[in-house]
Design a protein around this motif. Sequence first.
Motif, PDB file in Angstrom:
ATOM      1  N   LEU A 181       0.826  -1.207   0.000  1.00 18.06           N
ATOM      2  CA  LEU A 181       0.000   0.000   0.000  1.00 18.06           C
ATOM      3  C   LEU A 181       0.862   1.259   0.000  1.00 18.06           C
ATOM      4  O   LEU A 181       1.974   1.256   0.540  1.00 18.06           O
ATOM      5  N   GLU A 225      -3.060   5.232   5.577  1.00 18.35           N
ATOM      6  CA  GLU A 225      -4.392   5.781   5.312  1.00 18.35           C
ATOM      7  C   GLU A 225      -5.099   5.023   4.186  1.00 18.35           C
ATOM      8  O   GLU A 225      -6.318   4.805   4.246  1.00 18.35           O
ATOM      9  N   ALA A 226      -4.350   4.616   3.177  1.00 18.65           N
ATOM     10  CA  ALA A 226      -4.941   3.833   2.087  1.00 18.65           C
ATOM     11  C   ALA A 226      -5.475   2.507   2.611  1.00 18.65           C
ATOM     12  O   ALA A 226      -6.571   2.065   2.237  1.00 18.65           O
ATOM     13  N   SER A 250      -8.661   3.021   4.523  1.00 20.57           N
ATOM     14  CA  SER A 250      -9.772   3.279   3.603  1.00 20.57           C
ATOM     15  C   SER A 250     -10.290   1.983   2.996  1.00 20.57           C
ATOM     16  O   SER A 250     -11.503   1.791   2.839  1.00 20.57           O
ATOM     17  N   ILE A 251      -9.374   1.077   2.657  1.00 18.77           N
ATOM     18  CA  ILE A 251      -9.786  -0.229   2.127  1.00 18.77           C
ATOM     19  C   ILE A 251     -10.610  -0.979   3.161  1.00 18.77           C
ATOM     20  O   ILE A 251     -11.665  -1.553   2.849  1.00 18.77           O
ATOM     21  N   GLU A 292     -14.096   0.619   3.451  1.00 20.13           N
ATOM     22  CA  GLU A 292     -14.965   0.416   2.297  1.00 20.13           C
ATOM     23  C   GLU A 292     -15.418  -1.033   2.158  1.00 20.13           C
ATOM     24  O   GLU A 292     -16.552  -1.296   1.738  1.00 20.13           O
ATOM     25  N   ILE A 325     -11.654  -3.031  -4.667  1.00 22.68           N
ATOM     26  CA  ILE A 325     -11.647  -1.912  -3.714  1.00 22.68           C
ATOM     27  C   ILE A 325     -10.215  -1.482  -3.435  1.00 22.68           C
ATOM     28  O   ILE A 325      -9.887  -0.281  -3.418  1.00 22.68           O
ATOM     29  N   ALA A 326      -9.340  -2.467  -3.205  1.00 22.93           N
ATOM     30  CA  ALA A 326      -7.938  -2.164  -2.892  1.00 22.93           C
ATOM     31  C   ALA A 326      -7.249  -1.434  -4.033  1.00 22.93           C
ATOM     32  O   ALA A 326      -6.463  -0.496  -3.811  1.00 22.93           O
ATOM     33  N   LYS A 333      -8.439   0.639  -6.125  1.00 18.77           N
ATOM     34  CA  LYS A 333      -8.835   2.057  -6.157  1.00 18.77           C
ATOM     35  C   LYS A 333      -7.968   2.906  -5.248  1.00 18.77           C
ATOM     36  O   LYS A 333      -7.848   4.118  -5.444  1.00 18.77           O
ATOM     37  N   HIS A 334      -7.376   2.280  -4.241  1.00 19.13           N
ATOM     38  CA  HIS A 334      -6.562   3.019  -3.266  1.00 19.13           C
ATOM     39  C   HIS A 334      -5.065   2.779  -3.470  1.00 19.13           C
ATOM     40  O   HIS A 334      -4.267   2.992  -2.550  1.00 19.13           O
ATOM     41  N   GLY A 335      -4.704   2.337  -4.663  1.00 20.15           N
ATOM     42  CA  GLY A 335      -3.288   2.238  -5.009  1.00 20.15           C
ATOM     43  C   GLY A 335      -2.586   0.991  -4.514  1.00 20.15           C
ATOM     44  O   GLY A 335      -1.348   0.956  -4.469  1.00 20.15           O
ATOM     45  N   ALA A 336      -3.343  -0.056  -4.153  1.00 18.28           N
ATOM     46  CA  ALA A 336      -2.724  -1.286  -3.672  1.00 18.28           C
ATOM     47  C   ALA A 336      -2.119  -2.076  -4.824  1.00 18.28           C
ATOM     48  O   ALA A 336      -2.655  -2.101  -5.940  1.00 18.28           O
TER      49      ALA A 336
END
Length: 465
Positions: free
Chosen positions: A236, A240-241, A244-245, A248, A302-303, A305-308
């Motif tokens: 990650l 914070e990312a 958020s995962i 969500e 979902i992950a 979307k948060h740059g995983a």
Amino acid sequence: MSDKGLLIAALAQALPASQVRSDAESLQASSHDTWPLSTKLKRLGCHDYQADVVVEVADEQQIQRVLAIATATDTPVTPRALASSVTGQPLPTRGGIVLDLSKMTHGCEINFTNLTVEVSTGYNGGKLEDELHAQGWTLGHSPQSLYQSTVGGWLSTLATGQFSSYYGGIEDLITAYTVILATGEKIRLKASPRAAMGPDLRQLFIGAEGTLGIVTSVQLKIFPLPEARLYDTLELPDVEAGLSIMREQGMAGLRPFLLRLYDTAEARHAMQDPQQNKPVMFIGCQGVHAIAKAEMQTLLDIAAKHGATRKGPQAALAWMERRFDFSTVENLLATTGGFAETIEVAHTWDGIGKLYHALNQMLQPHAAEVLSHFSHVYTQGTSMYMILLGKEETDELAVERLRTIWRETMRVCLEHGAELSHHHGGGLVRSPYARVSLGSAHLLLRRVKAALDPNGILNPGKLGL
């Protein structure tokens, strides 16, 4: 004969004499649990929390006899089994009787139709899980202390396991239990499968740490072993990312059985790679294969979307193999001056990030390593572990360092309105903060205590009582 002598004589008359021990070795052994501070004090030969006598009980009738004597003589009673507590729950603060429940292991009744198992309070959790696993079943409850703890201890400390995001905490897994009050009265609390006759009184003793009654047997849910389990490891961009995962996926109603977020410092340990330079998350989905596959894909979407970035299942699988290993902490505590502590707290989504940064900033000067992970997730928030590893010149200095770490951590958590414990309970270390943490609810706890234990003999000094 002294009052202590009279107490021991009365107990030896009521029970087999071999079950009543007052030798120095027994008293010193029962004055410690696996609380790191207690471990360091033991190395220093400090046995501050000693009982007058240790009484080993084998059945409910013996417990009732002991409580009758304790009530008649106004003697404190501190329940204890395998003492895997890491916060001092089974340590006697006012001497008296340590009630050893570790031999309460008779009876294991499985009902495959109703999907329950009932066992005595001292039954080892790992032994029970292995017995069920051999028959194609699981408890779904898997704390790191699984093989060092008992089912009665789980109930009394409001425990939770590593797969709580799927199965829930112990409060979700208990269907019934039996408890003996300080008065000697035997109470059965149940719901089959649900009941609406008044308040859910089963919740009354869950997490009470033996201050309201002595748990003698527990009925737990059992689950078939999952058809499929799928794993992956995510890298990650930042903590914070990861948070958020987690939030969500909860909003989406997913139920991954494995969901663990490590900050960069702890990711190096989790990945067993000192060069790891980003946070990581271990994920796992289980159940019928088609559902597990669909859930995993949704979680990965979902992950993403948060740059995983996906790293494959190997690291998560390796953690599964060593998830009961507590040796890093144990080995450090066994060295002169070495100290280690694990403090778990919980907070809502709008508070957990701020709490993480505040605790890390405050704790950095107090340990060589400050590690953090988030591992029990809810729709409204998550738990967070703070793990401290360090070394002082002497054990005496290590003891003072541990006390400072606890004091300052509790201060910061209270300032942020966080929960002071997620699943290790209060014990001795958090008892001074119980009234502030519980607020007006502590009045209700005191009223219940006065009603069920009017002489105040059960496990005094815990939960701010």
